[in-house]
Design a protein around this motif. Structure first.
Motif, PDB file in Angstrom:
ATOM      1  N   ASN A  70       0.838  -1.205   0.000  1.00 51.34           N
ATOM      2  CA  ASN A  70       0.000   0.000   0.000  1.00 51.34           C
ATOM      3  C   ASN A  70       0.871   1.253   0.000  1.00 51.34           C
ATOM      4  O   ASN A  70       1.366   1.676   1.045  1.00 51.34           O
ATOM      5  N   PRO A  71       1.079   1.879  -1.178  1.00 46.92           N
ATOM      6  CA  PRO A  71       1.921   3.068  -1.264  1.00 46.92           C
ATOM      7  C   PRO A  71       1.413   4.252  -0.441  1.00 46.92           C
ATOM      8  O   PRO A  71       2.169   5.187  -0.184  1.00 46.92           O
ATOM      9  N   ARG A  72       0.149   4.228  -0.017  1.00 48.16           N
ATOM     10  CA  ARG A  72      -0.372   5.313   0.808  1.00 48.16           C
ATOM     11  C   ARG A  72       0.399   5.415   2.130  1.00 48.16           C
ATOM     12  O   ARG A  72       0.446   6.475   2.748  1.00 48.16           O
ATOM     13  N   LEU A  73       0.999   4.317   2.569  1.00 47.86           N
ATOM     14  CA  LEU A  73       1.730   4.327   3.830  1.00 47.86           C
ATOM     15  C   LEU A  73       3.064   5.055   3.731  1.00 47.86           C
ATOM     16  O   LEU A  73       3.714   5.310   4.742  1.00 47.86           O
ATOM     17  N   ASN A  93      11.074   6.978   6.472  1.00 48.61           N
ATOM     18  CA  ASN A  93      12.075   6.610   7.466  1.00 48.61           C
ATOM     19  C   ASN A  93      11.390   5.706   8.489  1.00 48.61           C
ATOM     20  O   ASN A  93      10.627   6.178   9.328  1.00 48.61           O
ATOM     21  N   ILE A  94      11.661   4.406   8.405  1.00 52.89           N
ATOM     22  CA  ILE A  94      10.938   3.446   9.234  1.00 52.89           C
ATOM     23  C   ILE A  94      11.155   3.702  10.716  1.00 52.89           C
ATOM     24  O   ILE A  94      10.290   3.401  11.550  1.00 52.89           O
ATOM     25  N   ASP A  95      12.285   4.293  11.076  1.00 56.21           N
ATOM     26  CA  ASP A  95      12.563   4.566  12.494  1.00 56.21           C
ATOM     27  C   ASP A  95      11.603   5.605  13.073  1.00 56.21           C
ATOM     28  O   ASP A  95      11.414   5.650  14.294  1.00 56.21           O
ATOM     29  N   ASN A  96      11.024   6.428  12.216  1.00 55.98           N
ATOM     30  CA  ASN A  96      10.055   7.413  12.693  1.00 55.98           C
ATOM     31  C   ASN A  96       8.686   6.802  12.953  1.00 55.98           C
ATOM     32  O   ASN A  96       7.812   7.450  13.537  1.00 55.98           O
ATOM     33  N   TRP A 133       0.754   6.879  10.259  1.00 56.81           N
ATOM     34  CA  TRP A 133       0.662   5.568  10.888  1.00 56.81           C
ATOM     35  C   TRP A 133       1.913   5.338  11.715  1.00 56.81           C
ATOM     36  O   TRP A 133       2.954   5.954  11.487  1.00 56.81           O
ATOM     37  N   ASP A 134       1.815   4.452  12.692  1.00 55.31           N
ATOM     38  CA  ASP A 134       2.973   4.026  13.464  1.00 55.31           C
ATOM     39  C   ASP A 134       2.673   2.683  14.118  1.00 55.31           C
ATOM     40  O   ASP A 134       1.543   2.190  14.067  1.00 55.31           O
ATOM     41  N   VAL A 135       3.703   2.075  14.697  1.00 53.49           N
ATOM     42  CA  VAL A 135       3.546   0.805  15.392  1.00 53.49           C
ATOM     43  C   VAL A 135       4.393   0.848  16.652  1.00 53.49           C
ATOM     44  O   VAL A 135       5.523   1.333  16.645  1.00 53.49           O
ATOM     45  N   VAL A 150       1.304  -2.766  18.698  1.00 58.34           N
ATOM     46  CA  VAL A 150       0.086  -1.986  18.514  1.00 58.34           C
ATOM     47  C   VAL A 150       0.250  -1.117  17.275  1.00 58.34           C
ATOM     48  O   VAL A 150       1.075  -0.197  17.255  1.00 58.34           O
ATOM     49  N   PHE A 151      -0.500  -1.427  16.228  1.00 62.41           N
ATOM     50  CA  PHE A 151      -0.499  -0.620  15.016  1.00 62.41           C
ATOM     51  C   PHE A 151      -1.538   0.489  15.157  1.00 62.41           C
ATOM     52  O   PHE A 151      -2.619   0.274  15.712  1.00 62.41           O
ATOM     53  N   ARG A 152      -1.194   1.637  14.618  1.00 65.17           N
ATOM     54  CA  ARG A 152      -2.122   2.762  14.639  1.00 65.17           C
ATOM     55  C   ARG A 152      -2.132   3.428  13.261  1.00 65.17           C
ATOM     56  O   ARG A 152      -1.085   3.793  12.733  1.00 65.17           O
ATOM     57  N   PHE A 153      -3.325   3.589  12.688  1.00 68.39           N
ATOM     58  CA  PHE A 153      -3.491   4.196  11.375  1.00 68.39           C
ATOM     59  C   PHE A 153      -4.538   5.305  11.461  1.00 68.39           C
ATOM     60  O   PHE A 153      -5.588   5.110  12.074  1.00 68.39           O
ATOM     61  N   HIS A 154      -4.277   6.427  10.811  1.00 70.10           N
ATOM     62  CA  HIS A 154      -5.337   7.419  10.655  1.00 70.10           C
ATOM     63  C   HIS A 154      -6.375   6.857   9.700  1.00 70.10           C
ATOM     64  O   HIS A 154      -6.044   6.207   8.695  1.00 70.10           O
TER      65      HIS A 154
END
Length: 487
Positions: A70-73, A93-96, A133-135, A150-154
């Motif tokens: 999903n390129p939206r991520l 930047n996956i670390d963010n 989004w973040d995890v 815990v995944f979090r998506f707008h």
């Protein structure tokens, strides 16, 4: 207890000059709607793991799989000078996006810590300067897991079905590490078939007209009865998330009907207690109007078909295939809150109502009217109307089938999965998800209105066991009668 890391509050979306950014695409009206006041909703997906989470392995697989599917991520949501919003690809930047807090190894209760951590997430928003989004990886042993993520998506990134299935697309069967999980909804939706087989087109039109009339009356003035489950709408109130899993066992009946019947029965039990009643003492006022907003899937398939995922078509999923994005509408489902001698009466009662909903075009019409309203009157007025409808009902309810076998996510075996939301103004949200041989009730509450969500979980669990027993006894009696009659 270690505090949840603070996150930046939601800030004004950055404005770029027209023409900046490559491969820009506009946000859909529904995605844009989730940036309005009162509709700023986030989806939470809690995964309990059977093993300690290897952060490096988890992050590496997360980066490869999530952004490929999903390129939206890996896109920003940017407001232009003309007020429109567009997706603009950016370097991810996956670390963010991966938060790994240092945890106290001597904490008093790791289960309570996880619950508090997720609750604290509902107090924060993700900064719009990055993909929304973040995890959060919480490597602490609980009563049922060795680690939790815990995944979090707008919600503008997609609805619950698309985002949960995005995660499932990154998973594999434990029994076959090369195979994708089996999702019971990977077939043509039975909604249109049910409509086609209904007695007559007249009844379909009648059900649709009645349903839309109730939606209109709710938008204008029709309110649910004030009960201990309902409150005046408040925005950005923190939530408490609690879970309760039960064994599906051998239910010889349509699981969806059983689940909705369980929720109706559980709500009655809870309200009766809050009104001072007991097991054989009904204190619930008569003629309570209590309705749920139910997410209605508008896709041709009841779930995303993870087997067709490929990088070549991922970028067009939102528009051409309709697999990702927000492809749901909400329909109003009334619950009959009264005592019933036979637990199966709750199932029969909601089954009749659900059949009427399925034998109508309420969901499709509501979706069409929302888009038409946005086009004619703008996003802000549409958001106000939807907020009025939400504030005049009692709860949100969602039921989603999950994998039929045990799975691993990013090479970590999953013990349970539990989706939910925060950001709505209703005091109660109930999400139900199946996984392997279990059913999990996920309760999201405003604690100032519902201070005892564990009691509600107890009521749902007790209702489930009673209805499950009654279903199996009823089916067994039918089988015995059939044997007596002979071939």
């Amino acid at each position: 207890m270690t505090k949840t890391p603070s996150l930046n509050p939601l800030t004004k979306i950055q404005t770029f000059k027209e023409g900046e950014g490559d491969h820009e695409q506009p946000l859909s009206p529904m995605a844009r709607l989730f940036h309005e006041s009162g509709a700023n909703v986030y989806i939470i997906a809690i995964f309990g793991m059977k093993t300690f989470i290897n952060v490096d392995v988890f992050k590496a697989d997360l980066l490869v799989n999530m952004t490929k599917n999903n390129p939206r991520l890996s896109s920003l949501q940017v407001e232009k000078q003309n007020g429109s919003m567009r997706w603009i690809p950016t370097h991810l930047n996956i670390d963010n996006h991966v938060v790994v807090p240092d945890l106290d190894t001597n904490m008093e209760s790791s289960d309570k810590f996880i619950e508090d951590y997720v609750s604290n997430l509902s107090k924060s928003r993700i900064d719009n300067s990055q993909p929304l989004w973040d995890v959060h990886i919480l490597n602490t042993k609980t009563s049922s897991t060795q680690g939790t993520c815990v995944f979090r998506f707008h919600h503008s990134l997609g609805d619950g079905i698309s985002l949960i299935n995005l995660l499932l697309a990154c998973s594999r069967k434990v029994s076959d590490p090369e195979a994708l999980p089996t999702l019971p909804g990977n077939k043509v939706s039975s909604h249109r078939i049910r409509v086609a087989r209904f007695r007559s087109l007249f009844m379909v039109l009648w059900n649709t007209i009645v349903s839309l009339l109730m939606v209109l009356l709710t938008a204008l003035f029709l309110r649910d009865t004030d009960t201990p489950l309902k409150r005046s709408p408040f925005e950005n109130r923190p939530r408490r998330f609690v879970l309760r899993s039960v064994s599906l066992g051998d239910i010889k009946m349509t699981v969806n009907d059983v689940i909705v019947g369980v929720v109706q029965s559980g709500l009655y039990r809870y309200l009766n207690r809050r009104y001072g009643g007991g097991e054989n003492n009904n204190k619930v006022p008569k003629n309570i109007r209590l309705r749920a907003n139910i997410a209605f899937n508008l896709r041709a398939s009841t779930q995303v078909d993870v087997s067709v995922l490929s990088p070549s078509c991922a970028s067009s999923f939102d528009t051409r295939h309709g697999r990702w994005g927000n492809k749901v509408a909400c329909v109003l489902l009334p619950f009959n809150i009264r005592p019933m001698k036979d637990p199966l009466e709750h199932v029969r009662d909601v089954k009749t109502m659900m059949q009427r909903k399925k034998a109508s075009f309420e969901g499709f019409c509501v979706s069409f009217l929302i888009k038409l309203f946005i086009k004619l009157f703008g996003i802000k007025l549409a958001a106000k109307i939807l907020k009025k409808i939400e504030s005049r009902t009692t709860l949100w309810f969602s039921n989603m089938p999950g994998p039929q076998e045990e799975i691993s996510l990013f090479k970590h075996e999953v013990a349970f999965l539990a989706p939910s939301c925060y950001g709505q103004s209703t005091a109660l949200l109930i999400h139900v998800v199946s996984y392997f041989d279990k059913l999990t009730f996920v309760i999201s509450v405003d604690e100032e209105i519902i201070p005892d969500p564990q009691n509600l979980c107890d009521d749902l669990q007790q209702s489930f066991e009673l209805i499950k027993t009654s279903v199996n006894i009823s089916c067994q009696m039918r089988l015995e009668l059939a044997k007596e009659k002979g071939p």
